[in-house]
Design a protein around this motif. Sequence first.
Motif, PDB file in Angstrom:
ATOM      1  N   PHE A  12      -1.769   2.943 -11.737  1.00  0.00           N
ATOM      2  CA  PHE A  12      -0.606   3.596 -10.764  1.00  0.00           C
ATOM      3  C   PHE A  12      -1.208   5.153 -10.750  1.00  0.00           C
ATOM      4  CE2 PHE A  12       3.239   5.737  -9.530  1.00  0.00           C
ATOM      5  CZ  PHE A  12       3.721   4.853  -8.601  1.00  0.00           C
ATOM      6  N   HIS A  13      -1.068   5.445  -9.319  1.00  0.00           N
ATOM      7  CA  HIS A  13      -1.418   6.958  -9.093  1.00  0.00           C
ATOM      8  C   HIS A  13      -0.445   7.511  -7.918  1.00  0.00           C
ATOM      9  CE1 HIS A  13      -3.314   5.441  -5.138  1.00  0.00           C
ATOM     10  NE2 HIS A  13      -4.145   4.909  -5.855  1.00  0.00           N
ATOM     11  N   VAL A  14      -0.763   8.696  -7.613  1.00  0.00           N
ATOM     12  CA  VAL A  14       0.233   9.407  -6.807  1.00  0.00           C
ATOM     13  C   VAL A  14       0.157   8.830  -5.212  1.00  0.00           C
ATOM     14  CG1 VAL A  14      -1.322  11.301  -6.177  1.00  0.00           C
ATOM     15  CG2 VAL A  14       1.033  11.826  -6.193  1.00  0.00           C
ATOM     16  N   GLY A  15      -0.999   8.344  -4.798  1.00  0.00           N
ATOM     17  CA  GLY A  15      -0.869   7.632  -3.602  1.00  0.00           C
ATOM     18  C   GLY A  15      -0.055   6.525  -3.642  1.00  0.00           C
ATOM     19  N   HIS A  16       0.098   5.823  -4.452  1.00  0.00           N
ATOM     20  CA  HIS A  16       1.014   4.658  -4.589  1.00  0.00           C
ATOM     21  C   HIS A  16       2.483   5.306  -4.740  1.00  0.00           C
ATOM     22  CE1 HIS A  16      -2.341   2.371  -7.074  1.00  0.00           C
ATOM     23  NE2 HIS A  16      -2.149   2.191  -5.768  1.00  0.00           N
ATOM     24  N   LEU A  17       2.694   6.191  -5.301  1.00  0.00           N
ATOM     25  CA  LEU A  17       4.087   6.851  -5.280  1.00  0.00           C
ATOM     26  C   LEU A  17       4.455   7.614  -3.862  1.00  0.00           C
ATOM     27  CD1 LEU A  17       6.729   7.723  -7.128  1.00  0.00           C
ATOM     28  CD2 LEU A  17       5.477   9.606  -7.565  1.00  0.00           C
ATOM     29  N   ASN A  93      -2.208   3.137   6.286  1.00  0.00           N
ATOM     30  CA  ASN A  93      -2.733   3.151   7.200  1.00  0.00           C
ATOM     31  C   ASN A  93      -4.440   2.501   7.108  1.00  0.00           C
ATOM     32  OD1 ASN A  93      -3.980   5.433   6.412  1.00  0.00           O
ATOM     33  ND2 ASN A  93      -3.297   6.669   8.485  1.00  0.00           N
ATOM     34  N   ASP A  94      -4.864   2.334   5.812  1.00  0.00           N
ATOM     35  CA  ASP A  94      -5.942   1.716   5.724  1.00  0.00           C
ATOM     36  C   ASP A  94      -5.861   0.299   6.224  1.00  0.00           C
ATOM     37  OD1 ASP A  94      -4.105   1.716   3.321  1.00  0.00           O
ATOM     38  OD2 ASP A  94      -5.596   0.832   2.070  1.00  0.00           O
ATOM     39  N   TRP A  95      -4.556  -0.413   6.389  1.00  0.00           N
ATOM     40  CA  TRP A  95      -4.227  -1.368   6.989  1.00  0.00           C
ATOM     41  C   TRP A  95      -4.128  -1.531   8.297  1.00  0.00           C
ATOM     42  CZ3 TRP A  95      -5.397  -5.666   3.760  1.00  0.00           C
ATOM     43  CH2 TRP A  95      -5.403  -5.432   2.578  1.00  0.00           C
ATOM     44  N   ARG A 113      -2.324   7.266   4.549  1.00  0.00           N
ATOM     45  CA  ARG A 113      -2.613   6.944   3.267  1.00  0.00           C
ATOM     46  C   ARG A 113      -3.035   8.525   2.687  1.00  0.00           C
ATOM     47  NH1 ARG A 113      -5.611   2.853   0.242  1.00  0.00           N
ATOM     48  NH2 ARG A 113      -7.286   3.772  -0.770  1.00  0.00           N
ATOM     49  N   THR A 114      -2.625   8.728   1.161  1.00  0.00           N
ATOM     50  CA  THR A 114      -2.975   9.860   0.626  1.00  0.00           C
ATOM     51  C   THR A 114      -4.480   9.909   0.578  1.00  0.00           C
ATOM     52  OG1 THR A 114      -0.907   9.556  -0.582  1.00  0.00           O
ATOM     53  CG2 THR A 114      -2.513  11.187  -1.486  1.00  0.00           C
ATOM     54  N   PRO A 115      -4.917  10.907   0.896  1.00  0.00           N
ATOM     55  CA  PRO A 115      -6.363  11.301   0.845  1.00  0.00           C
ATOM     56  C   PRO A 115      -6.798  11.383  -0.515  1.00  0.00           C
ATOM     57  CG  PRO A 115      -5.484  13.315   1.870  1.00  0.00           C
ATOM     58  CD  PRO A 115      -4.190  12.378   1.609  1.00  0.00           C
ATOM     59  N   SER A 116      -8.072  11.167  -0.728  1.00  0.00           N
ATOM     60  CA  SER A 116      -8.986  11.435  -1.924  1.00  0.00           C
ATOM     61  C   SER A 116      -8.673  10.615  -3.357  1.00  0.00           C
ATOM     62  CB  SER A 116      -9.073  12.948  -2.163  1.00  0.00           C
ATOM     63  OG  SER A 116      -9.508  13.471  -0.966  1.00  0.00           O
ATOM     64  N   ILE A 117      -7.731   9.466  -3.068  1.00  0.00           N
ATOM     65  CA  ILE A 117      -7.333   8.809  -4.438  1.00  0.00           C
ATOM     66  C   ILE A 117      -7.208   7.449  -4.052  1.00  0.00           C
ATOM     67  CG2 ILE A 117      -4.856   9.177  -4.195  1.00  0.00           C
ATOM     68  CD1 ILE A 117      -5.255   9.528  -7.512  1.00  0.00           C
ATOM     69  N   SER A 118      -7.685   6.567  -4.963  1.00  0.00           N
ATOM     70  CA  SER A 118      -7.592   5.189  -5.221  1.00  0.00           C
ATOM     71  C   SER A 118      -7.877   4.458  -6.459  1.00  0.00           C
ATOM     72  CB  SER A 118      -8.596   4.213  -3.730  1.00  0.00           C
ATOM     73  OG  SER A 118      -9.833   4.487  -4.471  1.00  0.00           O
ATOM     74  N   THR A 119      -7.313   3.453  -6.357  1.00  0.00           N
ATOM     75  CA  THR A 119      -7.379   2.725  -7.847  1.00  0.00           C
ATOM     76  C   THR A 119      -8.972   2.540  -8.199  1.00  0.00           C
ATOM     77  OG1 THR A 119      -5.341   1.684  -7.760  1.00  0.00           O
ATOM     78  CG2 THR A 119      -7.118   0.753  -9.219  1.00  0.00           C
ATOM     79  N   THR A 120      -9.728   1.888  -7.216  1.00  0.00           N
ATOM     80  CA  THR A 120     -11.418   1.631  -7.462  1.00  0.00           C
ATOM     81  C   THR A 120     -12.083   3.029  -7.753  1.00  0.00           C
ATOM     82  OG1 THR A 120     -10.840   0.189  -5.477  1.00  0.00           O
ATOM     83  CG2 THR A 120     -13.100   0.838  -6.124  1.00  0.00           C
ATOM     84  N   GLU A 121     -11.770   4.143  -6.900  1.00  0.00           N
ATOM     85  CA  GLU A 121     -12.450   5.434  -7.090  1.00  0.00           C
ATOM     86  C   GLU A 121     -12.058   5.814  -8.610  1.00  0.00           C
ATOM     87  OE1 GLU A 121     -12.149   7.571  -3.456  1.00  0.00           O
ATOM     88  OE2 GLU A 121     -12.128   9.293  -4.838  1.00  0.00           O
TER      89      GLU A 121
HETATM   90  N1  CTP Z   1      -2.324   3.801  -0.720  1.00  0.00           N
HETATM   91  C1  CTP Z   1      -2.054   4.996  -0.166  1.00  0.00           C
HETATM   92  N2  CTP Z   1      -2.642   5.992  -0.375  1.00  0.00           N
HETATM   93  C2  CTP Z   1      -3.735   5.904  -1.243  1.00  0.00           C
HETATM   94  C3  CTP Z   1      -3.966   4.803  -1.901  1.00  0.00           C
HETATM   95  C4  CTP Z   1      -3.146   3.496  -1.645  1.00  0.00           C
HETATM   96  O1  CTP Z   1      -1.152   5.011   0.679  1.00  0.00           O
HETATM   97  N3  CTP Z   1      -4.524   6.869  -1.631  1.00  0.00           N
HETATM   98  C5  CTP Z   1      -1.431   2.660  -0.344  1.00  0.00           C
HETATM   99  C6  CTP Z   1      -2.120   1.506   0.341  1.00  0.00           C
HETATM  100  O2  CTP Z   1      -2.279   1.796   1.684  1.00  0.00           O
HETATM  101  C7  CTP Z   1      -1.219   0.527   0.075  1.00  0.00           C
HETATM  102  C8  CTP Z   1      -0.520   0.650  -1.204  1.00  0.00           C
HETATM  103  O3  CTP Z   1      -0.827   2.078  -1.446  1.00  0.00           O
HETATM  104  O4  CTP Z   1      -0.221   0.230   1.103  1.00  0.00           O
HETATM  105  C9  CTP Z   1      -1.047  -0.238  -2.465  1.00  0.00           C
HETATM  106  O5  CTP Z   1      -2.308  -0.189  -2.457  1.00  0.00           O
HETATM  107  P1  CTP Z   1      -3.473  -0.790  -3.504  1.00  0.00           P
HETATM  108  O6  CTP Z   1      -4.469  -1.329  -2.741  1.00  0.00           O
HETATM  109  O7  CTP Z   1      -2.461  -1.211  -4.331  1.00  0.00           O
HETATM  110  O8  CTP Z   1      -3.885   0.799  -3.994  1.00  0.00           O
HETATM  111  P2  CTP Z   1      -5.445   1.323  -4.028  1.00  0.00           P
HETATM  112  O9  CTP Z   1      -5.768   2.617  -4.627  1.00  0.00           O
HETATM  113  O10 CTP Z   1      -5.995   1.407  -2.410  1.00  0.00           O
HETATM  114  O11 CTP Z   1      -6.502   0.126  -4.609  1.00  0.00           O
HETATM  115  P3  CTP Z   1      -8.031  -0.235  -4.628  1.00  0.00           P
HETATM  116  O12 CTP Z   1      -8.869   1.085  -4.759  1.00  0.00           O
HETATM  117  O13 CTP Z   1      -8.161  -1.069  -5.438  1.00  0.00           O
HETATM  118  O14 CTP Z   1      -8.090  -0.878  -2.899  1.00  0.00           O
END
Ligand code: CTP
Length: 129
Positions: A12-17, A93-95, A113-121
């Motif tokens: 869980f990260h701030v982009g999710h929140l 909006n990645d979707w 989408r929140t810039p510069s953060i993702s679970t994969t990264e």
């Molecule tokens: N999301 C977001 N901003 C981010 C990362 C995720 O707004 N920086 C949003 C996605 O657009 C989605 C939701 O959070 O609507 C859940 O995304 P998820 O795929 O679980 O997170 P990711 O961090 O994008 O995971 P991964 O890197 O594995 O794709």
Amino acid sequence: MRVITFGTFDVFHVGHLNILESARQKGTHLTVGVSSDALNLAKKGRLPIYAQQDRLRIIEALSCVDAVFVEESLELKSKYLRDYEADILVMGNDWEGKFDQFKSICEVAYLPRTPSISTTETIEIIKNL
Ligand code: CTP
């Protein structure tokens, strides 16, 4: 106005929140479909770091979230929208465009989408420490 969104929400990260708080602000009730471990394994070829029951508990504990359920299959999306009586489906909006097919069931909104953060990264950064 009932809002629904879907995601894995692993590590869980701030982009999710941010997206969950913004989704909740689109209405008065937010349901979150948290994708199952099996679904992630099938889709990404690996299991999430956090098990589905833990991901579910974290999402359920947030004050902006009213209800959670496990998303078992991507094919059941329209059933979930109907079962949870969604008025609006929110995704990052990645979707963009990917959920337009559900516009016959409910409103569909893509939020920034929140810039510069993702679970994969985050996983990659930790791996390379
Ligand atoms: N999301 C977001 N901003 C981010 C990362 C995720 O707004 N920086 C949003 C996605 O657009 C989605 C939701 O959070 O609507 C859940 O995304 P998820 O795929 O679980 O997170 P990711 O961090 O994008 O995971 P991964 O890197 O594995 O794709």
